[in-house]
Design an enzyme around this catalytic site. Structure first.
Site, short mmCIF file in Angstrom:
data_model
loop_
_atom_site.label_atom_id
_atom_site.label_comp_id
_atom_site.label_asym_id
_atom_site.label_seq_id
_atom_site.Cartn_x
_atom_site.Cartn_y
_atom_site.Cartn_z
N SER A 69 0.89 -1.31 -0.05
CA SER A 69 0.02 0.22 -0.02
C SER A 69 0.63 1.30 -0.02
O SER A 69 0.28 2.55 0.11
CB SER A 69 -0.97 -0.04 1.16
OG SER A 69 -0.40 -0.57 2.41
N SER A 70 2.03 1.35 -0.27
CA SER A 70 2.89 2.28 -0.45
C SER A 70 2.73 3.12 -1.71
O SER A 70 3.10 4.33 -1.88
CB SER A 70 4.53 1.98 -0.56
OG SER A 70 4.76 0.99 -1.28
N ILE B 130 -4.39 -0.26 -15.04
CA ILE B 130 -4.60 0.66 -14.23
C ILE B 130 -3.51 1.71 -14.13
O ILE B 130 -2.14 1.27 -14.22
CB ILE B 130 -4.98 -0.03 -12.68
CG1 ILE B 130 -5.97 -1.05 -12.86
CG2 ILE B 130 -5.31 1.16 -11.71
CD1 ILE B 130 -7.62 -0.61 -13.23
N TYR C 190 4.03 -13.83 -15.33
CA TYR C 190 2.96 -12.98 -14.22
C TYR C 190 1.56 -13.43 -14.70
O TYR C 190 1.05 -13.86 -13.54
CB TYR C 190 3.34 -11.54 -14.96
CG TYR C 190 2.30 -10.51 -14.46
CD1 TYR C 190 2.62 -10.09 -12.98
CD2 TYR C 190 0.99 -10.08 -14.89
CE1 TYR C 190 1.64 -9.01 -12.46
CE2 TYR C 190 0.04 -9.17 -14.37
CZ TYR C 190 0.22 -8.70 -13.23
OH TYR C 190 -0.44 -7.76 -12.78
N VAL D 263 6.94 -10.05 0.87
CA VAL D 263 6.10 -10.95 0.88
C VAL D 263 6.40 -12.30 0.14
O VAL D 263 5.99 -13.30 0.67
CB VAL D 263 4.86 -10.52 0.15
CG1 VAL D 263 4.04 -9.49 0.65
CG2 VAL D 263 5.24 -10.37 -1.42
N LYS E 121 -0.72 -15.05 -11.63
CA LYS E 121 -2.12 -14.49 -11.53
C LYS E 121 -3.05 -15.20 -11.57
O LYS E 121 -4.21 -15.32 -10.83
CB LYS E 121 -2.08 -13.13 -12.29
CG LYS E 121 -1.28 -11.84 -11.87
CD LYS E 121 -1.45 -11.40 -10.64
CE LYS E 121 -0.68 -10.48 -10.35
NZ LYS E 121 -1.22 -9.72 -8.85
P1 NDP Z 1 2.79 -0.79 -8.03
O1 NDP Z 1 3.97 -1.27 -8.73
O2 NDP Z 1 2.55 0.70 -8.03
O3 NDP Z 1 2.84 -1.24 -6.17
C1 NDP Z 1 3.24 -2.36 -6.08
C2 NDP Z 1 3.16 -2.55 -4.72
O4 NDP Z 1 3.55 -3.72 -4.11
C3 NDP Z 1 4.23 -1.44 -3.72
O5 NDP Z 1 3.49 -1.12 -2.50
C4 NDP Z 1 5.27 -2.51 -3.42
O6 NDP Z 1 6.14 -2.05 -2.23
C5 NDP Z 1 4.62 -3.80 -3.09
N1 NDP Z 1 5.48 -4.99 -3.39
C6 NDP Z 1 6.02 -5.32 -4.63
N2 NDP Z 1 7.02 -6.40 -4.29
C7 NDP Z 1 6.79 -6.48 -2.83
C8 NDP Z 1 7.43 -7.61 -2.03
N3 NDP Z 1 8.23 -8.52 -2.54
N4 NDP Z 1 7.10 -7.56 -0.75
C9 NDP Z 1 6.35 -6.52 -0.36
N5 NDP Z 1 5.76 -5.73 -0.83
C10 NDP Z 1 5.99 -5.60 -2.39
O7 NDP Z 1 1.65 -1.86 -8.44
P2 NDP Z 1 0.30 -1.41 -8.82
O8 NDP Z 1 -0.31 -0.84 -7.82
O9 NDP Z 1 -0.04 -1.27 -10.13
O10 NDP Z 1 -0.40 -3.08 -8.70
C11 NDP Z 1 -0.99 -3.67 -7.34
C12 NDP Z 1 -1.47 -4.85 -7.57
O11 NDP Z 1 -2.53 -4.85 -8.88
C13 NDP Z 1 -0.25 -5.99 -8.24
O12 NDP Z 1 -0.47 -7.32 -7.69
C14 NDP Z 1 -0.50 -5.95 -9.54
O13 NDP Z 1 -0.22 -7.28 -10.02
C15 NDP Z 1 -1.99 -5.82 -9.61
N6 NDP Z 1 -2.61 -5.42 -11.15
C16 NDP Z 1 -2.17 -4.20 -11.28
C17 NDP Z 1 -2.44 -3.73 -12.62
C18 NDP Z 1 -2.22 -2.22 -13.29
O14 NDP Z 1 -2.48 -2.04 -14.32
N7 NDP Z 1 -1.54 -1.48 -12.31
C19 NDP Z 1 -3.39 -4.60 -13.75
C20 NDP Z 1 -3.66 -6.02 -12.83
C21 NDP Z 1 -3.35 -6.21 -11.91
P3 NDP Z 1 7.57 -1.16 -2.36
O15 NDP Z 1 6.83 0.14 -2.58
O16 NDP Z 1 8.06 -1.31 -1.06
O17 NDP Z 1 8.09 -1.55 -3.32
#
Ligand code: NDP
Length: 239
Positions: free
Chosen positions: A9-10, A184, A151, A60, A155
């Site tokens: 949620s960062s 998104i 990916y 995670v 998923k």
């Molecule tokens: P972002 O890249 O904007 O954010 C990803 C988030 O996941 C960050 O808060 C990051 O934390 C955290 N994260 C990544 N790897 C780890 C890890 N190993 N351990 C803990 N935290 C981790 O992604 P989105 O907001 O775009 O995506 C969110 C979810 O939605 C994902 O699961 C993505 O696959 C899914 N999704 C997104 C789509 C899109 O179009 N954006 C489409 C379909 C699905 P940190 O800041 O610490 O890196």
């Protein structure tokens, strides 16, 4: 029991979800992979809304780190009402060019993350006899997407895991559902080609808030009989 853990949620969808849920009166447990202090500005913004908020940081994909951090948090603060499994990554490459590391890190983060986060939480949730689990899958997990064999596998795996778990915990009044976003607007999609947006029937990307509003609905009492489902938020896109 009103606390919602939102992994990842960062930034992006997770951040938008934290703000949306705080506006709707939920207490928020923010989470990022490392450097917990990065969450402080968002924590302060949420605090101003008059709900409780705290922060966790763990990778995670690291089972021990996840378990230690989560058990420590619920021992101090009690079990969550809702868990939004949102943290995820991509590491795209056409399959012939895919490196072992592309495969391993995506599966370990996206799919193993489900097990690593939920395993320590599930018995305490079962004991409460209510709760909500929401898993962020993707349209790539439903349809497959070129360049994303890793990916898409992760998923799609989440969809199977969520459906199976939904059957195990239904009688404890815990629902488990997947959200499958399309395109998104977040850091994850900032390199997206303009042609990809043209293939969306609505001709635009979605926003984090448009995903968050579905999370909010799935957490509500109105959604108590919805479980084992995969719900798209994709502007009509079908890959
Ligand atoms: P972002 O890249 O904007 O954010 C990803 C988030 O996941 C960050 O808060 C990051 O934390 C955290 N994260 C990544 N790897 C780890 C890890 N190993 N351990 C803990 N935290 C981790 O992604 P989105 O907001 O775009 O995506 C969110 C979810 O939605 C994902 O699961 C993505 O696959 C899914 N999704 C997104 C789509 C899109 O179009 N954006 C489409 C379909 C699905 P940190 O800041 O610490 O890196």
């Amino acid at each position: 029991m009103n606390d919602i853990l939102i992994t990842g949620s960062s930034r992006g969808i997770g951040r938008a979800t934290a703000l949306y849920l705080a506006n709707n009166g939920y207490n928020i447990v923010l989470h990022c992979s490392k450097n917990i202090e990065r969450l402080e500005p968002l924590r302060d913004e949420i605090k101003k809304k008059g709900v409780n908020v705290r922060c966790l940081a763990f990778d995670v994909s690291d089972r021990t780190e996840a378990q230690t951090c989560l058990l420590n948090d619920i021992e101090k603060n009690g079990i969550y009402y809702g868990v939004v499994l949102n943290a995820g990554i991509t590491s795209d490459n056409p399959f012939p060019a895919m490196e072992d590391s592309d495969w391993d890190k995506v599966i370990k983060t996206n799919l193993d993350g489900f097990y690593n986060v939920l395993k320590p939480l599930i018995m305490p949730m079962i004991q409460e006899k209510c709760g909500r689990i929401i898993v962020m899958s993707s349209i790539s997990g439903q349809c497959g997407n070129r360049g994303q064999v890793n990916y898409s596998a992760s998923k799609a795996g989440l969809i199977g895991a969520a459906k199976a778990l939904s059957q195990e915990v239904a009688k404890r009044k815990i629902t488990v559902n997947c959200i499958a976003p399309g395109l998104i607007e977040t850091d994850m999609t900032k390199e997206i080609a303009p042609e990809a947006i043209k293939s969306v029937p609505m001709k635009r990307m979605g926003s984090g808030e448009e995903v968050a509003s579905l999370v909010n609905y799935l957490l509500s009492k109105d959604a108590a009989y919805i479980t084992g489902q995969v719900i798209g938020v994709n502007g009509g896109l079908y890959l």
